[in-house]
Scaffold this active site. Structure first.
Site, PDB file in Angstrom:
ATOM      1  N   LEU A   8       8.135 -26.791 -51.745  1.00 17.03           N
ATOM      2  CA  LEU A   8       8.518 -26.487 -50.338  1.00 17.03           C
ATOM      3  C   LEU A   8       7.851 -25.189 -49.981  1.00 17.03           C
ATOM      4  O   LEU A   8       8.531 -24.512 -49.086  1.00 17.03           O
ATOM      5  CB  LEU A   8      10.136 -26.412 -50.353  1.00 17.03           C
ATOM      6  N   GLY A   9       7.050 -24.563 -50.741  1.00 17.85           N
ATOM      7  CA  GLY A   9       6.276 -23.283 -50.437  1.00 17.85           C
ATOM      8  C   GLY A   9       7.412 -22.131 -50.518  1.00 17.85           C
ATOM      9  O   GLY A   9       8.183 -22.101 -51.690  1.00 17.85           O
ATOM     10  N   GLY A  53      11.027 -22.714 -51.965  1.00 17.43           N
ATOM     11  CA  GLY A  53      11.275 -23.067 -53.484  1.00 17.43           C
ATOM     12  C   GLY A  53      10.838 -24.391 -53.575  1.00 17.43           C
ATOM     13  O   GLY A  53       9.849 -25.266 -53.272  1.00 17.43           O
ATOM     14  N   GLY A  68       1.205 -24.523 -57.400  1.00 19.26           N
ATOM     15  CA  GLY A  68       1.795 -25.924 -57.709  1.00 19.26           C
ATOM     16  C   GLY A  68       1.499 -26.073 -59.310  1.00 19.26           C
ATOM     17  O   GLY A  68       2.310 -26.607 -60.172  1.00 19.26           O
ATOM     18  N   ASP A  69       0.246 -25.573 -59.814  1.00 16.70           N
ATOM     19  CA  ASP A  69      -0.183 -25.757 -61.187  1.00 16.70           C
ATOM     20  C   ASP A  69       0.968 -24.909 -62.184  1.00 16.70           C
ATOM     21  O   ASP A  69       1.088 -25.642 -63.320  1.00 16.70           O
ATOM     22  CB  ASP A  69      -1.623 -25.652 -61.388  1.00 16.70           C
TER      23      ASP A  69
END
Length: 300
Positions: free
Chosen positions: A211-212, A215, A241-242
């Site tokens: 959710l950027g 969180g 994200g990774d």
């Protein structure tokens, strides 16, 4: 061991400029090149954490050789399966003035059925505790390629988007990790929890949604949790994200419960924002923030 798979490997090129201005000539203050692709980034984060990991990826041409050389120099355990085509470039432009990040991602070379079979054979030679399947499928890859790899019975984390994500659900991955935009694209549903429930109904064991700055949300068989960072961070978000996927995979390997696992993923995601390049994490930030992430159960 955590095994990561990157079918659409890249040579990441990162430019830093004073300010990115359209229609202007820019003087590049700094250039960095390194092996990339989402699964490679996941392995790089796991390696930095001292975890037992190995990256398997397709690579070819001059860019592929450069990626292989950089990985060898970095110490990240890797097996690069050769292809005839030229490994793609991904270009990131960092603007120092406003800390904006602009990405240019090439589609990748077309691969053959034999090259895909060689990748699958390389994966089959290992007996990992957790399997991570990350990134886009290159042209020529079977649409259900991720589903086939996920069907091995090993707990699998699938991080992709679009048709590759939908087709991959047939392999019943333990976790899928779209971001909110990717989730809407594949379901047409704007409510995050409802959309995640659709993916669970289609085969995912659990869905973790990025959710950027807000969180992450985990929708699982045992409940729904939201984890928020202690503070909003600014920096290079391209590998966040990774890093979160690395945290999820590590949590699965350790048998952690969902609140602990989700807190780890959010802390690593923030640590990646503070890192200079995708695949880097600020380890002091991660260790400091891991227990400070606020994880709350959502009522169904």
């Amino acid at each position: 061991m955590i095994l990561t798979v990157t079918p659409n490997t890249a040579l990441d090129v990162t430019y830093t400029v004073d300010r990115l201005v359209p229609d202007e000539v820019h003087r590049v203050a700094d250039v960095r090149r390194r092996a990339g692709g989402k699964g490679v980034n996941v392995a790089r984060v796991l390696h930095a954490l001292g975890a037992d990991t190995r990256a398997i990826a397709l690579a070819g041409g001059a860019a592929g050789r450069s990626a292989a050389q950089e990985l060898a120099a970095s110490g990240v355990p890797a097996e690069l399966v050769p292809i005839a085509g030229e490994t793609r470039l991904t270009t990131t432009v960092l603007s120092a003035a406003d800390r904006s990040v602009t990405l240019f991602n090439e589609p990748g070379p077309e691969i053959t059925a034999g090259e895909w079979a060689a990748l699958a054979a390389a994966v089959a030679r290992h007996r990992p505790e957790v399997l991570v399947l990350s990134g886009s499928l290159p042209p020529g890859a079977p649409p259900d390629g991720y589903a086939r790899l996920a069907a091995s019975g090993v707990p699998t984390v699938l991080d992709t988007s679009g048709e590759a994500l939908l087709a991959g659900l047939a392999g019943k991955p333990a976790v899928v990790k779209p971001n909110a935009r990717e989730l809407v694209e594949v379901t047409g549903i704007h409510d995050v929890e409802t959309a995640a429930g659709e993916l669970r109904g289609a085969g995912a064991g659990a869905v973790v949604v990025s959710l950027g700055p807000e969180g992450m949300l985990a929708v699982t068989a045992s409940g729904t949790w939201h984890a928020a960072p202690a503070a909003v961070l600014s920096g290079n978000s391209t590998g966040a994200g990774d890093a979160a996927v690395a945290g999820i995979a590590l949590g699965i390997r350790h048998g952690e419960d969902w609140p602990r696992l989700l807190g780890r993923a959010v802390a690593l995601s923030g640590a990646a924002v503070l890192g200079p390049l995708a695949g880097d994490v600020d380890l002091p930030h991660y260790h400091r923030e891991h227990d400070r992430v606020a994880v709350r159960a959502r009522q169904s």
